[in-house]
Write an enzyme that holds these catalytic residues in place. Structure first.
Site, mmCIF file in Angstrom:
data_model
loop_
_atom_site.group_PDB
_atom_site.id
_atom_site.type_symbol
_atom_site.label_atom_id
_atom_site.label_comp_id
_atom_site.label_asym_id
_atom_site.label_seq_id
_atom_site.Cartn_x
_atom_site.Cartn_y
_atom_site.Cartn_z
ATOM 1 N N GLY A 93 13.523 -1.730 -4.500
ATOM 2 C CA GLY A 93 13.307 -1.669 -3.051
ATOM 3 C C GLY A 93 11.826 -1.730 -2.712
ATOM 4 C CB SER A 166 10.860 4.523 5.022
ATOM 5 O OG SER A 166 10.648 3.502 4.070
ATOM 6 C CG ASP A 313 12.639 8.601 -5.139
ATOM 7 O OD1 ASP A 313 13.488 8.200 -4.319
ATOM 8 O OD2 ASP A 313 11.560 8.023 -5.335
ATOM 9 N NE ARG A 344 19.217 7.409 -5.935
ATOM 10 C CZ ARG A 344 17.938 7.146 -6.127
ATOM 11 N NH1 ARG A 344 17.007 7.839 -5.487
ATOM 12 N NH2 ARG A 344 17.582 6.205 -6.968
HETATM 13 C C1 S3P Z 1 8.877 4.571 -2.567
HETATM 14 C C2 S3P Z 1 9.285 5.217 -1.446
HETATM 15 C C3 S3P Z 1 10.576 5.890 -1.323
HETATM 16 C C4 S3P Z 1 11.230 6.143 -2.669
HETATM 17 C C5 S3P Z 1 11.135 4.965 -3.587
HETATM 18 C C6 S3P Z 1 9.693 4.550 -3.796
HETATM 19 C C7 S3P Z 1 7.567 3.884 -2.556
HETATM 20 O O1 S3P Z 1 11.425 5.089 -0.537
HETATM 21 O O2 S3P Z 1 12.582 6.520 -2.508
HETATM 22 O O3 S3P Z 1 11.701 5.283 -4.852
HETATM 23 O O4 S3P Z 1 7.060 3.527 -3.638
HETATM 24 O O5 S3P Z 1 7.016 3.695 -1.468
HETATM 25 P P1 S3P Z 1 11.410 5.258 1.074
HETATM 26 O O6 S3P Z 1 9.990 5.305 1.441
HETATM 27 O O7 S3P Z 1 12.093 4.076 1.660
HETATM 28 O O8 S3P Z 1 12.144 6.551 1.325
#
Ligand code: S3P
Length: 430
Positions: A93, A166, A313, A344
């Site tokens: 993601g 986020s 996480d 989750r």
């Molecule tokens: C992350 C942000 C988080 C996290 C992902 C890594 C990042 O997601 O869950 O594993 O590296 O910016 P969200 O910001 O969408 O919650």
């Protein structure tokens, strides 16, 4: 399938967990958009971060590996070239969303797609504001789902209030804002991990923050600078939990990143009366520390609000911890869990129930009653690395074996997880 069976193990010794996933991704991205050669040490060679390397190579960036160091030959934003292949982001993601922010400002066409989990995750939280800034993005469900086609170009500066806390969304908009003509203002509902902001300063750029309002100006140029990636506290969390729930354990985790936007797990462990202590070992932008943990009785706690982004996480492994804590643990305000690598909330509740946990899903989290003696059985990672590792740690406290289905996904964030698990459970007590 991986079968795990331990006979009254304790968790002992010293361990260095692999590099931080979030910082590893950003080291490649910032190395690529800077001028000059960036050397990265401590890089996480997990599948997600390798996907990021692959995407930037497809845009013409020379990235090599030498003696465990990653060298990135950056030529600035304008050095990135139109890829002649699809940019495949795998299960990641972070790669998908941050890449969209970079592509939005580049004068070429690209297609971004990932695996079957990525294909279900909402991208409109990123693509809608990027479209408002001027990028042309389309894909399934009106640009919400991959594959996404991006034609980037001139971006307008933008004021935007994030609808969700986020860091991936925030970072995508910052990366687009860096290429826009003017000042971009982003307001986040709660403070999320700030590795992107720290990277900007590390590479000689500017970004400011007042409370939850972030300002970044466009047309910034970055200079290459070496990056050292600290150990990932999200990976450390599995071993901290392993030590907390097994008796007679005594574990020291070295060189873990303890950026305060990521240390919610430490706050929760303390709240649960675990014997955890952190000693900070440097004062860099991304602080490092050694974390020690010995077994103790655990108490239930309530987790919600601003704490959630600081441990988002870690919720699967916190749920396991809570099964061994005395009382009722309530996790709320965590709807975001539904759009991670799996849903989750469902995955944690249904898979832990298979091992005998007293756990229930709620609309925005879960309720766990403890302590409960878990039993062995068959449970499924569902292709989600953090669910797989949580089930593996659960096997430390079951008499019979736990058979973890689909364990391969763990290589997304922790390729040496099973080696490290057997290492700490085979250490002789001092
Ligand atoms: C992350 C942000 C988080 C996290 C992902 C890594 C990042 O997601 O869950 O594993 O590296 O910016 P969200 O910001 O969408 O919650």
């Amino acid at each position: 399938m991986k079968t795990l069976q331990f006979k009254n193990p304790s968790v002992q010794g010293e361990l260095k967990v692999p590099g931080d996933k979030s910082i590893s991704h950003r080291s490649i991205m910032f190395g690529a958009i800077s001028e000059g050669v960036t050397k990265v040490t401590g890089f996480l060679k997990g599948d997600d971060c390798l996907s990021t390397i692959d995407c930037f190579r497809k845009m013409g960036v020379n990235i090599t590996e030498k003696n465990d160091e990653i060298l990135i030959e950056g030529k600035g934003f304008s050095g990135l070239q139109e890829p002649n292949e699809i940019l495949y982001t795998g299960n990641s993601g972070t790669t998908t969303r941050l890449l969209l922010g970079i592509l939005a400002g580049l004068p070429f066409h690209s297609v971004v797609t990932g695996d079957e989990s990525i294909a279900k995750r909402p991208m409109n939280r990123v693509t809608d504001p990027l479209k408002q800034m001027g990028a042309k993005i389309d894909g399934r469900d009106h640009g919400n789902l991959t594959p996404l086609s991006v034609r980037g170009g001139t971006l307008k500066p933008f004021h935007y209030k994030l609808p969700v806390a986020s860091a991936q969304l925030k970072s995508a908009l910052i990366l687009a804002g860096l290429q826009s003509e003017g000042e971009t203002v982003i307001v986040e509902p709660e403070k999320t991990r700030d590795h992107t902001e720290k990277m900007i300063r590390h590479f000689g750029g500017e970004i400011s923050r007042e409370e939850n309002r972030i300002k970044v100006s466009g047309n910034q140029a970055f200079q290459a600078k070496d990056v050292h990636v600290p150990g990932d506290i999200s990976s450390a969390a599995f071993f901290l939990t392993a030590a907390a729930i097994t008796s007679g354990s005594n574990l020291l985790l070295k060189d873990v990143g303890i950026n305060e936007t990521r240390t919610g797990i430490i706050d929760v462990l303390k709240e649960m009366q675990a014997n955890v202590s952190v000693s900070q070992t440097n004062n860099d932008e991304e602080p490092l520390g050694d974390i020690s943990m010995t077994s103790s009785g655990l108490k239930s706690c309530e987790i919600g609000g601003e704490l959630i982004p600081r441990l988002i996480d870690e919720i699967p492994i916190i749920a396991l911890l809570a099964t061994q804590a005395d009382g009722q643990t309530v996790i709320r305000d965590a709807e975001e869990l539904k759009v991670k690598e799996t849903n989750r909330i469902d995955a944690v509740v249904e898979e832990l129930k298979k091992l005998g946990a007293d756990i229930h899903a709620t609309d925005d989290g879960m309720i766990i009653n403890g302590p409960v003696k878990l039993h062995g059985g068959q449970a499924d990672s569902r292709g989600d690395h953090r669910i797989g590792m949580m089930l593996a740690v659960a096997s430390l406290i079951t008499e019979d074996a736990v058979h973890v289905e689909n364990p391969e996904c763990i290589s997304v964030s922790y390729p040496s997880f099973f080696e490290d698990l057997s290492y700490v459970t085979n250490q002789v007590r001092n």
